[in-house]
Design an enzyme around this catalytic site. Structure first.
Site, short mmCIF file in Angstrom:
data_model
loop_
_atom_site.label_atom_id
_atom_site.label_comp_id
_atom_site.label_asym_id
_atom_site.label_seq_id
_atom_site.Cartn_x
_atom_site.Cartn_y
_atom_site.Cartn_z
N CYS A 226 0.85 -1.20 0.00
CA CYS A 226 0.00 0.00 0.00
C CYS A 226 0.88 1.24 0.00
CB CYS A 226 -0.90 0.00 1.22
SG CYS A 226 -1.87 1.51 1.37
N CYS B 282 -3.06 -0.17 9.14
CA CYS B 282 -2.26 -1.38 9.17
C CYS B 282 -0.94 -1.10 9.88
CB CYS B 282 -1.92 -1.85 7.75
SG CYS B 282 -3.35 -2.38 6.80
N GLU C 25 -25.78 -10.35 26.99
CA GLU C 25 -25.05 -9.25 26.35
C GLU C 25 -25.59 -7.94 26.93
OE1 GLU C 25 -22.77 -8.32 23.80
OE2 GLU C 25 -23.56 -6.31 24.20
N CYS D 108 -9.76 -11.32 22.40
CA CYS D 108 -9.07 -10.41 21.46
C CYS D 108 -7.88 -9.76 22.15
CB CYS D 108 -10.04 -9.35 20.95
SG CYS D 108 -10.83 -8.41 22.26
N TYR E 239 -21.24 -12.53 26.85
CA TYR E 239 -20.77 -11.47 25.92
C TYR E 239 -21.16 -11.86 24.50
CZ TYR E 239 -17.61 -10.86 29.96
OH TYR E 239 -17.07 -10.73 31.22
N ASP F 55 -16.62 -14.45 25.36
CA ASP F 55 -15.96 -13.69 24.29
C ASP F 55 -15.96 -12.22 24.72
OD1 ASP F 55 -14.96 -12.62 21.97
OD2 ASP F 55 -16.67 -13.16 20.71
N1 SAH Z 1 -19.53 -12.93 20.75
C1 SAH Z 1 -19.89 -11.84 19.89
C2 SAH Z 1 -19.45 -10.45 20.35
C3 SAH Z 1 -18.19 -10.35 21.15
S1 SAH Z 1 -17.64 -8.69 21.39
C4 SAH Z 1 -19.43 -12.13 18.48
O1 SAH Z 1 -18.65 -13.04 18.26
O2 SAH Z 1 -19.85 -11.45 17.57
C5 SAH Z 1 -17.88 -8.48 23.13
C6 SAH Z 1 -19.30 -8.12 23.49
O3 SAH Z 1 -19.39 -8.02 24.91
C7 SAH Z 1 -19.79 -6.78 22.96
O4 SAH Z 1 -20.96 -7.02 22.24
C8 SAH Z 1 -20.06 -5.95 24.21
O5 SAH Z 1 -21.18 -5.10 24.08
C9 SAH Z 1 -20.32 -7.00 25.25
N2 SAH Z 1 -20.08 -6.67 26.66
C10 SAH Z 1 -19.15 -5.84 27.19
N3 SAH Z 1 -19.17 -5.89 28.53
C11 SAH Z 1 -20.13 -6.77 28.89
C12 SAH Z 1 -20.62 -7.28 30.12
N4 SAH Z 1 -20.11 -6.86 31.29
N5 SAH Z 1 -21.60 -8.19 30.10
C13 SAH Z 1 -22.12 -8.63 28.92
N6 SAH Z 1 -21.71 -8.20 27.72
C14 SAH Z 1 -20.72 -7.28 27.68
#
Ligand code: SAH
Length: 459
Positions: A79, A88, A340, A416, A319, A389
């Site tokens: 790029c 990036c 969530e 992540c 999550y 997650d």
């Molecule tokens: N598992 C999903 C999203 C993961 S991202 C996927 O694979 O698409 C993490 C998520 O956790 C986000 O949507 C965020 O809003 C949520 N989150 C953050 N803190 C939280 C909490 N204390 N309890 C529940 N959800 C939460």
């Protein structure tokens, strides 16, 4: 002054150094008499002349003046805007090198942060073609020297640079953005100006369904009206038959947030569809959706494998976002419960469950650390498998404690952030689990982001 005496280098010093590592944000790491220097653009095994730009007590920063011996993993970044764009960080490292870097990040975190010396991290699962993977583009527009431009924010700044092609963006997004830019320029619509808070068009956003080819365009304005809307509505779908939805979002505020509260559909449907594996998802302008669907499938397939479901299990997905993992696992589980904190995401999750005729999954809005203990204590919900997650900061302690109390047979941890993953795995190990497998999956090629999925079993 006392501080400078404590370390062996000073600002503006020119030194020759050898790099032995890459930091989590992709800078080369060199040691000078035990003092750590971070040098953006340098790679392990390279030797270079650098100039120290900033010193702190424990570490400092320097800039690369001249590479004296190049790593055989160094490649020419394809790029031409790579040096200026903040998007990036690893284009100068071969893809093989990037995959190794990500595995090492996770392995180091396991050892240094988690003290988990017996965990062997798998090689990173990468892409065959680690480009054009992003399914969403949000492009800010501006006026520079009287010219209409649209592109990206320069590294660490709010200065917008014009760009026509982004190599990690899907080709559809790239082309649609260019066409929308052309129309906007042509009809003379006034770009928004962040400093004066004047002007009209703020952002052009496109999303594409990787499997379906469906495209959504969202034009974000400061004003209630979108001038010349007829031209966008006529010319965009004419040129791109994949476009199924054109929406207008109004953001009148002085803010960096892209979207305002009000969205209306101007043309076509309110949403587009995409599939991950056999599950269909509805995507509206503001719903969260994974940005690299091809690798998301790899990640979820691995999560499914590690969940080891036989069709009977009770599964908790903490999550859960819009329920992507919940729905994926519901295909092979007895019952899935998702939780969530964002209410709109749970609306999407429920709609997606219905869209896929999955009736063995239910969702609740709330904090995982409040809701899951309540499910356990008040409702007697006992999970065989728990999937988490969490965002970068990892799992809340109250949730980890409930997982330890509940004693599911398996925990699948999607993360992540290797640092908080290692910290949480340690806590779960002390609570009676054993880490069986840790698998990095490259969701964001060319960047330093590291995603992984791991499995723990009850000892
Ligand atoms: N598992 C999903 C999203 C993961 S991202 C996927 O694979 O698409 C993490 C998520 O956790 C986000 O949507 C965020 O809003 C949520 N989150 C953050 N803190 C939280 C909490 N204390 N309890 C529940 N959800 C939460």
């Amino acid at each position: 002054m006392t501080e400078t005496k404590q370390h062996p280098v000073h600002e503006q010093d020119r030194l020759t150094v050898t790099f032995n590592d890459l930091s989590s944000d992709g800078a080369g790491v060199a040691k000078v008499h035990g003092y750590t220097l971070f040098v953006p653009g340098a790679l392990p095994e390279e030797q270079a002349e650098v100039e120290v730009t900033k010193t702190k007590k424990q570490y400092g920063f320097a800039k690369l003046i001249k590479t004296l011996s190049a790593s055989d993993r160094r490649v020419d970044p394809p790029c031409e805007l790579y040096d200026r764009c903040g998007g990036c960080q690893l284009q100068h490292l071969s893809y093989e090198g990037q995959l190794d870097f990500k595995r090492k990040q996770v392995q180091d975190a396991m050892t240094r942060i988690g003290g988990l010396t017996d965990v062997d991290v798998n090689p990173t699962l990468g892409m065959d073609h680690p480009w054009t993977y992003r399914n969403k583009a949000s492009v800010p527009v501006a006026k520079r020297d009287g010219e209409f431009i649209a592109g990206f924010y320069q590294k660490r700044s709010h200065h917008i640079i014009d760009m026509d092609h982004c190599l990690i963006q899907s080709e559809d997004n790239d082309e649609v953005i260019q066409e929308a830019k052309r129309i906007a320029k042509d009809c003379g619509i006034e770009p928004y100006n962040e400093e004066t808070h004047k002007g009209i068009l703020r952002h052009i956003v496109t999303r594409t369904g990787n499997q379906t080819g469906e495209i959504m365009v969202v034009l974000v304005t400061k004003t209630k009206e979108l001038p010349f809307r007829k031209r966008f509505l006529k010319e965009l779908p004419q040129k791109f038959p994949g476009i199924k939805s054109i929406a207008h979002n109004i953001n009148p505020k002085r803010t960096n947030t892209i979207f305002g509260d009000e969205t209306r559909t101007l043309w076509g449907r309110d949403l587009i569809y995409d599939n991950i594996g056999d599950i269909k998802f509805a995507i509206s302008p503001r719903s969260f959706y994974q940005v690299n669907p091809e690798q998301t499938k790899v990640l979820y397939d691995k999560a499914m494998e590690l969940a080891e479901l036989n069709g009977e299990e009770t599964v908790i997905d903490a999550y859960c976002g819009i329920g992507t993992i919940s729905l994926f696992l519901a295909q092979k589980a007895g019952q899935v419960y998702g939780v969530e904190v964002v209410p709109e995401a749970i609306d999407d999750a429920r709609a997606n469950a219905e869209l896929n005729d999955l009736d063995n999954v239910s969702f609740e809005v709330g904090q995982a650390e409040d809701v899951i203990p309540r499910w356990y204590k008040d409702k007697g919900i006992q999970a065989d498998v728990i999937i988490v997650d969490p965002p970068r900061k990892g799992c809340d302690e109250a949730l980890l404690q409930t997982m330890i109390d509940m004693q599911p047979k398996r925990v699948v941890y999607v993360s992540c952030n290797p640092a908080t993953l290692a910290r949480d795995l340690r806590i779960l190990e002390e609570g009676g689990f054993k880490t069986q497998e840790v698998q990095p999956v490259d969701q964001f090629p060319q960047t330093t982001h590291v995603e992984c999925v791991s499995q723990l079993v009850l000892k």
